[in-house]
Enzyme design. Structure first.
Site, PDB file in Angstrom:
ATOM      1  N   ASP A 215     -18.152  56.731  -5.549  1.00  0.00           N
ATOM      2  CA  ASP A 215     -17.503  57.680  -6.480  1.00  0.00           C
ATOM      3  C   ASP A 215     -18.633  58.977  -6.202  1.00  0.00           C
ATOM      4  O   ASP A 215     -18.929  59.503  -5.311  1.00  0.00           O
ATOM      5  CB  ASP A 215     -17.931  57.058  -8.000  1.00  0.00           C
ATOM      6  CG  ASP A 215     -16.821  57.713  -8.980  1.00  0.00           C
ATOM      7  OD1 ASP A 215     -17.101  58.641  -9.407  1.00  0.00           O
ATOM      8  OD2 ASP A 215     -15.950  56.653  -9.200  1.00  0.00           O
ATOM      9  N   ASP A 224     -31.354  51.901 -18.001  1.00  0.00           N
ATOM     10  CA  ASP A 224     -30.636  50.756 -18.024  1.00  0.00           C
ATOM     11  C   ASP A 224     -30.764  50.014 -16.534  1.00  0.00           C
ATOM     12  O   ASP A 224     -30.314  48.760 -16.376  1.00  0.00           O
ATOM     13  CB  ASP A 224     -29.233  50.767 -18.485  1.00  0.00           C
ATOM     14  CG  ASP A 224     -29.083  50.904 -19.919  1.00  0.00           C
ATOM     15  OD1 ASP A 224     -30.166  50.789 -20.631  1.00  0.00           O
ATOM     16  OD2 ASP A 224     -27.981  51.413 -20.590  1.00  0.00           O
ATOM     17  N   HIS A 247     -19.144  60.770 -13.460  1.00  0.00           N
ATOM     18  CA  HIS A 247     -18.077  59.825 -13.336  1.00  0.00           C
ATOM     19  C   HIS A 247     -18.724  58.600 -12.588  1.00  0.00           C
ATOM     20  O   HIS A 247     -18.387  57.444 -12.876  1.00  0.00           O
ATOM     21  CB  HIS A 247     -16.912  60.481 -12.565  1.00  0.00           C
ATOM     22  CG  HIS A 247     -15.719  59.666 -12.484  1.00  0.00           C
ATOM     23  ND1 HIS A 247     -15.481  58.909 -11.153  1.00  0.00           N
ATOM     24  CD2 HIS A 247     -14.660  59.545 -13.170  1.00  0.00           C
ATOM     25  CE1 HIS A 247     -14.341  58.189 -11.460  1.00  0.00           C
ATOM     26  NE2 HIS A 247     -13.745  58.909 -12.670  1.00  0.00           N
ATOM     27  N   ASN A 345      -4.007  58.618 -12.874  1.00  0.00           N
ATOM     28  CA  ASN A 345      -3.942  59.080 -14.303  1.00  0.00           C
ATOM     29  C   ASN A 345      -2.891  60.201 -14.512  1.00  0.00           C
ATOM     30  O   ASN A 345      -2.822  60.802 -15.575  1.00  0.00           O
ATOM     31  CB  ASN A 345      -5.245  59.840 -14.728  1.00  0.00           C
ATOM     32  CG  ASN A 345      -6.268  58.985 -14.605  1.00  0.00           C
ATOM     33  OD1 ASN A 345      -5.994  57.675 -14.456  1.00  0.00           O
ATOM     34  ND2 ASN A 345      -7.539  59.556 -14.485  1.00  0.00           N
ATOM     35  N   ALA A 360      -4.703  53.407  -4.048  1.00  0.00           N
ATOM     36  CA  ALA A 360      -4.105  52.276  -4.818  1.00  0.00           C
ATOM     37  C   ALA A 360      -2.949  51.943  -4.367  1.00  0.00           C
ATOM     38  O   ALA A 360      -2.564  50.678  -4.692  1.00  0.00           O
ATOM     39  CB  ALA A 360      -4.516  52.482  -6.348  1.00  0.00           C
ATOM     40  N   SER A 418      -9.752  55.179 -13.969  1.00  0.00           N
ATOM     41  CA  SER A 418     -11.067  55.085 -13.315  1.00  0.00           C
ATOM     42  C   SER A 418     -12.025  54.126 -14.028  1.00  0.00           C
ATOM     43  O   SER A 418     -12.969  53.575 -13.629  1.00  0.00           O
ATOM     44  CB  SER A 418     -11.678  56.482 -13.343  1.00  0.00           C
ATOM     45  OG  SER A 418     -11.062  57.326 -12.327  1.00  0.00           O
TER      46      SER A 418
END
Length: 469
Positions: A215, A224, A247, A345, A360, A418
């Site tokens: 990405d 985190d 992203h 999208n 995809a 996504s």
């Protein structure tokens, strides 16, 4: 099991840019959405003549990724006419017209299986689908750093946002239309996505499983991620692995975020997995097929069980899938690596439904559609419209998904397929930990078999909503 693959040979587009030292030939510009370079699918057997054909017959100066240990192999494209990715047996080349004709005329006996133009890919095609939330504590409490991060993000997306409101309204029911009752997803402990997929209640964490997310990179200083095994590599010229877009951090957070984040609710599916962050998209969210392929090549060398791809390019109904990426997906599956990709999208439901995008739409790559918290198809999610292939395999949460974000802001809530794909990648890691023998095709089968059936068309959600073990 994976979709029925297509064996079509990739078609040739316009000629590529003339490499350094070649004859000065006037060439037409590449077609829209292409870079001017070409992808060459090579036979897997090392003794086949493909590389000699590239060098001796087509006259191309090609390098090999195995010769670039310790540094990004894509640098070879600045020094030579092409690069052979050794693990995938795919070449990326600058080819003048005469060399391209030689390659197009070659056949399987020469080890050349397909030739096709290289595409431009994006993190979120056609602008942003989601907008980040305010920094934790609100803008006034976030300080200048958090405000600057949010402002930079919004500036980068403002052109898309101006157009977004009208598209959203066209894709939503009228104000007086009846709405289905939403499931009870209170997000005090887990995000709604972790509840809907049961990932928040799983006894597995993905420990020992390597997950690559290709990405825009990763915020390596995010609190985190402290103490987690993380490997980060950039395949973007002039940019390091740090995420200058957002992203990538968001997608990595969804797939592999912390079991106990600094700010609840928990948003990460496989909090014990080993993270491999491959930066294949630049700070604008733009990239090329070569970067994706180099990232997949790297993930295979690193022994990743799962590769998450929240990126792509739109396609037209009837366009054949990439022959190169189809074979890459098959080769990865045989090596025990599952490729998971966002479906795209481009839809504007209910008025317009668009086909699953590249990559995809390849039969050997798991395509993920998006659902909202009502478990209805997301208004932007692409669908399996082509009977020859490119269908949705599974669905996952992709609306109002909260996850990690770079800088002082820490967290953001976004929409998109996504956001759905990393849910699937994370759950694949849980399944891979639960059954160490489940890799490649077997892991694909488990995801499909365990999916929760939904009362929705298979073209939109495939086998259903992905479920954690």
């Amino acid at each position: 099991m994976p979709k029925s693959p297509s064996s079509r040979r990739g078609s040739l587009g316009a000629a590529a840019e003339t490499p350094a030292g070649a004859r000065n030939v006037r060439e037409p510009p590449p077609p829209p959405g292409c870079t001017g370079r070409f992808l060459i699918l090579l036979a897997e057997e090392e003794d086949r003549a493909a590389v000699p054909v590239l060098r001796n017959v087509a006259g191309l100066r090609v390098a090999r990724s195995g010769d670039y240990a310790g540094r990004p192999a894509l640098a070879a494209l600045d020094e030579a006419d092409g690069l052979v990715l050794d693990e995938l047996r795919v070449a990326v080349v600058h080819a003048p017209p005469d060399a391209l004709q030689v390659l197009a005329a070659a056949d399987a006996r020469a080890g050349i299986l397909a030739v096709e133009p290289e595409r431009v890919v994006h993190a979120l095609p056609h602008g942003a689908v989601g907008i980040p939330e305010h920094p934790i504590g609100g803008p006034a409490e976030a300080g200048a750093a958090g405000s600057a991060v949010a402002a930079a993000y919004l500036r980068g997306y403002r052109d898309g946002v101006n157009d977004l409101t009208g598209r959203l309204l066209r894709g939503m029911p009228a104000a007086d239309a009846p709405m289905a009752e939403a499931p009870a997803f209170a997000e005090a402990e887990f995000t709604w996505g972790l509840q809907a997929t049961r990932a928040g209640f799983s006894t597995w964490s993905g420990r020992g499983v390597r997950v690559a997310v290709l990405d825009t990179g990763l915020d390596l200083g995010h609190p985190d991620l402290g103490g987690r095994p993380v490997e980060a590599v950039s395949f973007v010229a002039g940019e390091g692995p740090e995420d200058g877009h957002g992203h990538g951090t968001h997608c990595i957070g969804t797939a592999c975020g912390a079991l106990s984040p600094r700010q609840p609710p928990r948003y990460g599916v496989a909090g014990g997995a080993e993270i491999l962050a491959g930066k294949v998209l630049d700070s604008r969210g733009r990239g090329e097929d070569a970067g994706i392929l180099a990232g997949i090549d790297w993930a295979l060398t690193q022994g990743c069980a799962v590769v998450s791809l929240s990126l792509g390019a739109p396609v037209r109904l009837g366009d054949p899938p990439s022959a190169v990426f189809e074979q890459v997906g098959r080769r990865a599956l045989r090596r025990g690596t599952l490729l998971v990709a966002a479906a795209g999208n481009e839809s504007r439901r209910p008025d317009e439904v668009r086909p699953v995008g590249h990559p995809a739409n390849c039969a050997s790559i798991m395509a993920v559609g998006a659902v909202d918290r009502n478990l209805q198809v997301a208004w932007f999610s692409c669908a399996g419209l082509d009977p020859r292939g490119g269908q949705i395999d599974v669905a996952a949460p992709g609306v109002a998904v909260r996850s990690a974000w770079p800088g002082a802001q820490l967290y953001a809530t976004l929409d998109g397929t996504s956001m759905a794909a990393p849910h699937v990648a994370g759950i694949a890691a849980l399944l891979a930990e639960a059954d160490p023998s489940a890799r490649g095709y077997a892991l694909w089968a488990l995801l499909v078999q365990n999916a929760r059936r939904l009362p929705l068309p298979a073209r939109d959600v495939g086998a259903g909503l992905v479920q954690a073990p």
